[in-house]
Design a protein around this motif. Structure first.
Motif, PDB file in Angstrom:
ATOM      1  N   TYR A   1      -5.418   0.975  -7.100  1.00 24.34           N
ATOM      2  CA  TYR A   1      -5.870   1.688  -5.909  1.00 24.34           C
ATOM      3  C   TYR A   1      -7.376   1.494  -5.707  1.00 24.34           C
ATOM      4  O   TYR A   1      -7.834   1.195  -4.606  1.00 24.34           O
ATOM      5  CB  TYR A   1      -5.539   3.175  -5.998  1.00 24.34           C
ATOM      6  CG  TYR A   1      -6.056   3.938  -4.807  1.00 24.34           C
ATOM      7  CD1 TYR A   1      -5.330   3.984  -3.623  1.00 24.34           C
ATOM      8  CD2 TYR A   1      -7.294   4.578  -4.851  1.00 24.34           C
ATOM      9  CE1 TYR A   1      -5.828   4.652  -2.509  1.00 24.34           C
ATOM     10  CE2 TYR A   1      -7.794   5.246  -3.747  1.00 24.34           C
ATOM     11  CZ  TYR A   1      -7.059   5.285  -2.577  1.00 24.34           C
ATOM     12  OH  TYR A   1      -7.561   5.926  -1.476  1.00 24.34           O
TER      13      TYR A   1
ATOM     14  N   ASP B   1       0.819  -1.219   0.000  1.00 24.60           N
ATOM     15  CA  ASP B   1       0.000   0.000   0.000  1.00 24.60           C
ATOM     16  C   ASP B   1       0.852   1.269   0.000  1.00 24.60           C
ATOM     17  O   ASP B   1       0.544   2.231  -0.704  1.00 24.60           O
ATOM     18  CB  ASP B   1      -0.955   0.013   1.191  1.00 24.60           C
ATOM     19  CG  ASP B   1      -2.085  -0.992   1.049  1.00 24.60           C
ATOM     20  OD1 ASP B   1      -2.309  -1.497  -0.078  1.00 24.60           O
ATOM     21  OD2 ASP B   1      -2.745  -1.275   2.064  1.00 24.60           O
TER      22      ASP B   1
ATOM     23  N   ARG C   1      -8.283  -1.990  -4.519  1.00 26.22           N
ATOM     24  CA  ARG C   1      -7.993  -2.204  -3.094  1.00 26.22           C
ATOM     25  C   ARG C   1      -8.904  -1.402  -2.177  1.00 26.22           C
ATOM     26  O   ARG C   1      -9.044  -1.734  -1.008  1.00 26.22           O
ATOM     27  CB  ARG C   1      -6.549  -1.798  -2.786  1.00 26.22           C
ATOM     28  CG  ARG C   1      -5.519  -2.682  -3.412  1.00 26.22           C
ATOM     29  CD  ARG C   1      -4.146  -2.237  -2.989  1.00 26.22           C
ATOM     30  NE  ARG C   1      -3.129  -2.875  -3.794  1.00 26.22           N
ATOM     31  CZ  ARG C   1      -1.832  -2.769  -3.562  1.00 26.22           C
ATOM     32  NH1 ARG C   1      -1.396  -2.044  -2.541  1.00 26.22           N
ATOM     33  NH2 ARG C   1      -0.968  -3.372  -4.346  1.00 26.22           N
ATOM     34  N   ASN C   2      -9.464  -0.331  -2.675  1.00 30.63           N
ATOM     35  CA  ASN C   2     -10.252   0.583  -1.836  1.00 30.63           C
ATOM     36  C   ASN C   2     -11.642   0.827  -2.417  1.00 30.63           C
ATOM     37  O   ASN C   2     -12.010   1.967  -2.700  1.00 30.63           O
ATOM     38  CB  ASN C   2      -9.502   1.914  -1.691  1.00 30.63           C
ATOM     39  CG  ASN C   2      -8.154   1.731  -1.046  1.00 30.63           C
ATOM     40  OD1 ASN C   2      -8.059   1.574   0.162  1.00 30.63           O
ATOM     41  ND2 ASN C   2      -7.108   1.735  -1.862  1.00 30.63           N
TER      42      ASN C   2
END
Length: 103
Positions: A69, A29, A72-73
């Protein structure tokens, strides 16, 4: 395909030698955020001064990093002012009361 970035004599980003880089899914991350910060910081100069190939490579890498990104989010915080509805509300408030502090 990933690209190694170098700087010319004027400090502008240019496409360097094509190389195998780290797939965004393999970055932790912290590394991913650092890559995103770097690519967003160099975006303007690449657009203004980079070759077509450099801009194309920049676009591809940015899309890969941003896609990772977002993967993952998926429930990341979204500011209400950054949505269409929020922009409409902000626009209505400005029209109804121009010059009002805070609008």
């Amino acid at each position: 395909m990933f690209v190694q970035w170098t700087q010319d004599r004027d400090g502008h980003d240019e496409r360097g030698a094509t190389m195998t880089g780290v797939d965004p899914s393999r970055l932790d991350d912290q590394q991913l955020m650092k890559e995103l910060e770097t690519i967003h910081r160099t975006r303007h100069d690449t657009l203004l001064y980079g070759s077509n190939d450099a801009l194309r490579a920049h676009n591809e890498r940015m899309a890969q990093l941003e896609g990772e990104y977002l993967r993952r989010n998926p429930r990341r915080l979204v500011s209400a002012g950054r949505t269409r509805e929020g922009a409409r509300e902000r626009g209505c408030g400005e029209t109804a009361a121009p010059g009002t502090p805070g609008t």
